[in-house]
Write an enzyme that holds these catalytic residues in place. Structure first.
Site, mmCIF file in Angstrom:
data_model
loop_
_atom_site.group_PDB
_atom_site.id
_atom_site.type_symbol
_atom_site.label_atom_id
_atom_site.label_comp_id
_atom_site.label_asym_id
_atom_site.label_seq_id
_atom_site.Cartn_x
_atom_site.Cartn_y
_atom_site.Cartn_z
ATOM 1 N N LYS A 195 0.863 -1.183 0.000
ATOM 2 C CA LYS A 195 0.000 0.000 0.000
ATOM 3 C C LYS A 195 0.895 1.227 0.000
ATOM 4 O O LYS A 195 1.705 1.422 0.907
ATOM 5 C CB LYS A 195 -0.902 -0.011 1.224
ATOM 6 C CG LYS A 195 -1.746 1.244 1.309
ATOM 7 C CD LYS A 195 -2.790 1.161 2.376
ATOM 8 C CE LYS A 195 -3.587 2.446 2.391
ATOM 9 N NZ LYS A 195 -4.604 2.432 3.450
ATOM 10 N N ARG A 205 -10.564 10.033 1.511
ATOM 11 C CA ARG A 205 -10.313 10.679 2.805
ATOM 12 C C ARG A 205 -11.352 11.747 3.082
ATOM 13 O O ARG A 205 -11.735 11.960 4.238
ATOM 14 C CB ARG A 205 -8.901 11.249 2.849
ATOM 15 C CG ARG A 205 -7.866 10.130 2.914
ATOM 16 C CD ARG A 205 -6.455 10.662 3.043
ATOM 17 N NE ARG A 205 -5.496 9.567 2.909
ATOM 18 C CZ ARG A 205 -4.190 9.734 2.836
ATOM 19 N NH1 ARG A 205 -3.679 10.962 2.875
ATOM 20 N NH2 ARG A 205 -3.397 8.692 2.725
ATOM 21 N N GLU A 233 7.488 -6.709 1.357
ATOM 22 C CA GLU A 233 6.243 -6.630 2.124
ATOM 23 C C GLU A 233 5.349 -7.844 1.846
ATOM 24 O O GLU A 233 4.759 -8.416 2.754
ATOM 25 C CB GLU A 233 5.469 -5.341 1.784
ATOM 26 C CG GLU A 233 6.070 -4.069 2.378
ATOM 27 C CD GLU A 233 5.790 -3.926 3.876
ATOM 28 O OE1 GLU A 233 5.189 -4.845 4.474
ATOM 29 O OE2 GLU A 233 6.176 -2.895 4.456
ATOM 30 N N LYS A 248 -2.136 -1.531 -3.889
ATOM 31 C CA LYS A 248 -3.004 -0.361 -3.814
ATOM 32 C C LYS A 248 -2.186 0.918 -3.857
ATOM 33 O O LYS A 248 -1.228 1.018 -3.109
ATOM 34 C CB LYS A 248 -3.787 -0.436 -2.507
ATOM 35 C CG LYS A 248 -4.632 0.766 -2.227
ATOM 36 C CD LYS A 248 -5.364 0.578 -0.943
ATOM 37 C CE LYS A 248 -6.078 1.883 -0.658
ATOM 38 N NZ LYS A 248 -6.422 2.015 0.712
ATOM 39 N N SER A 274 -10.155 5.469 -4.985
ATOM 40 C CA SER A 274 -11.110 6.550 -5.207
ATOM 41 C C SER A 274 -10.634 7.588 -6.235
ATOM 42 O O SER A 274 -11.417 8.020 -7.081
ATOM 43 C CB SER A 274 -11.436 7.232 -3.876
ATOM 44 O OG SER A 274 -10.248 7.729 -3.267
ATOM 45 N N TYR A 313 -14.994 0.732 -7.141
ATOM 46 C CA TYR A 313 -16.270 1.443 -7.018
ATOM 47 C C TYR A 313 -17.092 1.283 -8.292
ATOM 48 O O TYR A 313 -18.258 1.660 -8.328
ATOM 49 C CB TYR A 313 -16.007 2.924 -6.698
ATOM 50 C CG TYR A 313 -15.142 3.074 -5.462
ATOM 51 C CD1 TYR A 313 -15.675 2.861 -4.197
ATOM 52 C CD2 TYR A 313 -13.782 3.358 -5.554
ATOM 53 C CE1 TYR A 313 -14.882 2.928 -3.060
ATOM 54 C CE2 TYR A 313 -12.974 3.439 -4.426
ATOM 55 C CZ TYR A 313 -13.537 3.224 -3.186
ATOM 56 O OH TYR A 313 -12.746 3.291 -2.063
HETATM 57 C C1 PBG Z 1 -7.450 3.313 5.309
HETATM 58 C C2 PBG Z 1 -7.737 3.215 3.855
HETATM 59 C C3 PBG Z 1 -7.571 4.195 2.863
HETATM 60 C C4 PBG Z 1 -8.076 3.645 1.680
HETATM 61 C C5 PBG Z 1 -8.494 2.355 1.985
HETATM 62 N N1 PBG Z 1 -8.252 2.101 3.316
HETATM 63 C C6 PBG Z 1 -7.087 5.591 2.929
HETATM 64 C C7 PBG Z 1 -5.709 5.899 3.327
HETATM 65 O O1 PBG Z 1 -4.856 5.044 3.537
HETATM 66 O O2 PBG Z 1 -5.476 7.101 3.451
HETATM 67 C C8 PBG Z 1 -8.153 4.337 0.344
HETATM 68 C C9 PBG Z 1 -9.236 3.865 -0.561
HETATM 69 C C10 PBG Z 1 -9.508 4.718 -1.744
HETATM 70 O O3 PBG Z 1 -8.887 5.787 -1.955
HETATM 71 O O4 PBG Z 1 -10.387 4.322 -2.516
HETATM 72 N N2 PBG Z 1 -6.142 3.056 5.682
HETATM 73 ZN ZN ZN Z 2 -5.595 3.890 7.714
#
Ligand code: PBG
Ligand code: ZN
Length: 324
Positions: A195, A205, A233, A248, A274, A313
């Site tokens: 991630k 967010r 990882e 991600k 997103s 989505y």
């Molecule tokens: C929480 C989390 C996030 C997303 C999924 N789980 C946000 C972040 O790490 O700031 C992002 C999902 C998206 O942008 O669609 N840790």
């Molecule tokens: Zn988080």
């Protein structure tokens, strides 16, 4: 052999020939649909920053889940916003949280729908970081204990998969042990293994009011410049007992999906986040691109790169197109 004997266009000449030689297929079976749950009852509130997405109270999320299941989508991924936030993210491991309540309600009417849950503290802490803070830093090991409590609460409520997205070291092992010690050996872990500290999470967010109040997430999420580190990882998550690996965001990181899939034998999930979703939505709304066509091209490309599971989505829209 070469031209003129070699003519690749032969296999592209007709629709039927293209169908015959097609390598990659997006299936409804690949889709996982993120859903957002919030406190209260009778709430279905559009998320301003994410076209077509809503906040649902647990009673209302059931109706949405029924629609998702009726489209043939096998899985949802739940995110929650709590009644109140505090420094320890204590609502995250409350068995009455909107997420736990939503799991129970969904599982009651749709026992076959796979319910996965995001496991992270950032939507639950008043400072917006993914872990607890000590001396101005995100404190790794105590955070893992809280994440394990959160995962256990979700498992007890009936979650099939817990998905830690925090990027703390060792969290998969701590969660696995907590689940096993409490007779939840059958609950799967989908690790957000690679991630990245990405600017593509912006719309999300806003939706969860989870942006860090101070600083950024770069001391725990990965540097977008790194690829070898993603393999490390993933390797650790495999060793700690992850069942599914995840990359991600997805689109700017297809090389990571590809490398990971070549190297590890676990199902690979790609999270089409997103910001990636809204780029296409905004461009389509502005009349600049063909929305459904770019959506299918994007999802197909993620599968071609090696993703087995597409967290998106677009899931409902894609399922509707694929059903035809
Ligand atoms: C929480 C989390 C996030 C997303 C999924 N789980 C946000 C972040 O790490 O700031 C992002 C999902 C998206 O942008 O669609 N840790
Ligand atoms: Zn988080």
């Amino acid at each position: 052999m070469a031209f003129p004997a070699d003519r690749p266009r032969r296999l592209r000449a007709t629709q039927t020939m293209r169908r015959l030689v097609r390598q990659t297929q997006v299936s409804i079976d690949d889709l996982m649909y993120p859903l957002f749950t919030c406190p209260g009852t009778k709430v279905k509130k559009p998320i301003g920053s994410m076209t077509g997405c809503f906040h649902f109270s647990p009673d209302m999320i059931v109706e949405e889940a029924k629609e998702v299941a009726a489209l043939g989508i096998p899985a949802v991924l739940l995110f929650g916003i709590p009644e109140k936030k505090d420094s320890q993210g204590s609502q995250a491991y409350n068995s009455d949280s909107p997420v736990c309540e939503s799991i129970r309600q969904i599982k009651k009417v749709l026992p076959d729908l796979i319910v996965a849950t995001d496991v992270c503290l950032c939507a639950y802490t008043d400072h917006g970081h993914c872990g607890v803070i000590k001396n101005g830093k995100v404190d790794n090991d105590p955070t893992c204990e809280l994440l394990a409590k959160m995962a256990l609460a979700h498992a007890k409520a009936g979650a099939d998969i817990v998905a830690p997205s925090d990027m703390m070291d060792g969290r998969v092992a701590v969660i696995r042990k907590m689940l096993d010690d409490n007779k939840f050996a059958d609950t799967a872990i989908m690790a957000y293994s690679a991630k990245y500290a990405s600017a593509y999470y912006g719309p999300f967010r806003d939706a969860l009011c989870s942006a860090p109040a101070e600083g950024n997430r770069k001391s725990y999420q990965m540097n977008p410049a790194n690829s070898d580190e993603a393999m490390r990882e993933m390797q650790l998550d495999v060793a700690e007992g992850a069942d599914i690996l995840m990359v991600k965001p997805a689109l700017a990181y297809m090389d990571i999906i590809y490398r990971g899939k070549q190297r590890f034998d676990l199902p690979m999930a790609a999270y089409n986040v997103s910001g990636e979703y809204m780029m296409l939505k905004a461009a389509a709304e502005a009349g600049l691109i063909d929305g459904p066509a770019t959506m299918m091209e994007t999802l197909t490309s993620l599968k071609r790169a090696g993703a087995d599971i597409l967290i998106t989505y677009f899931a409902k829209e894609a399922a509707k197109l694929l059903k035809k």
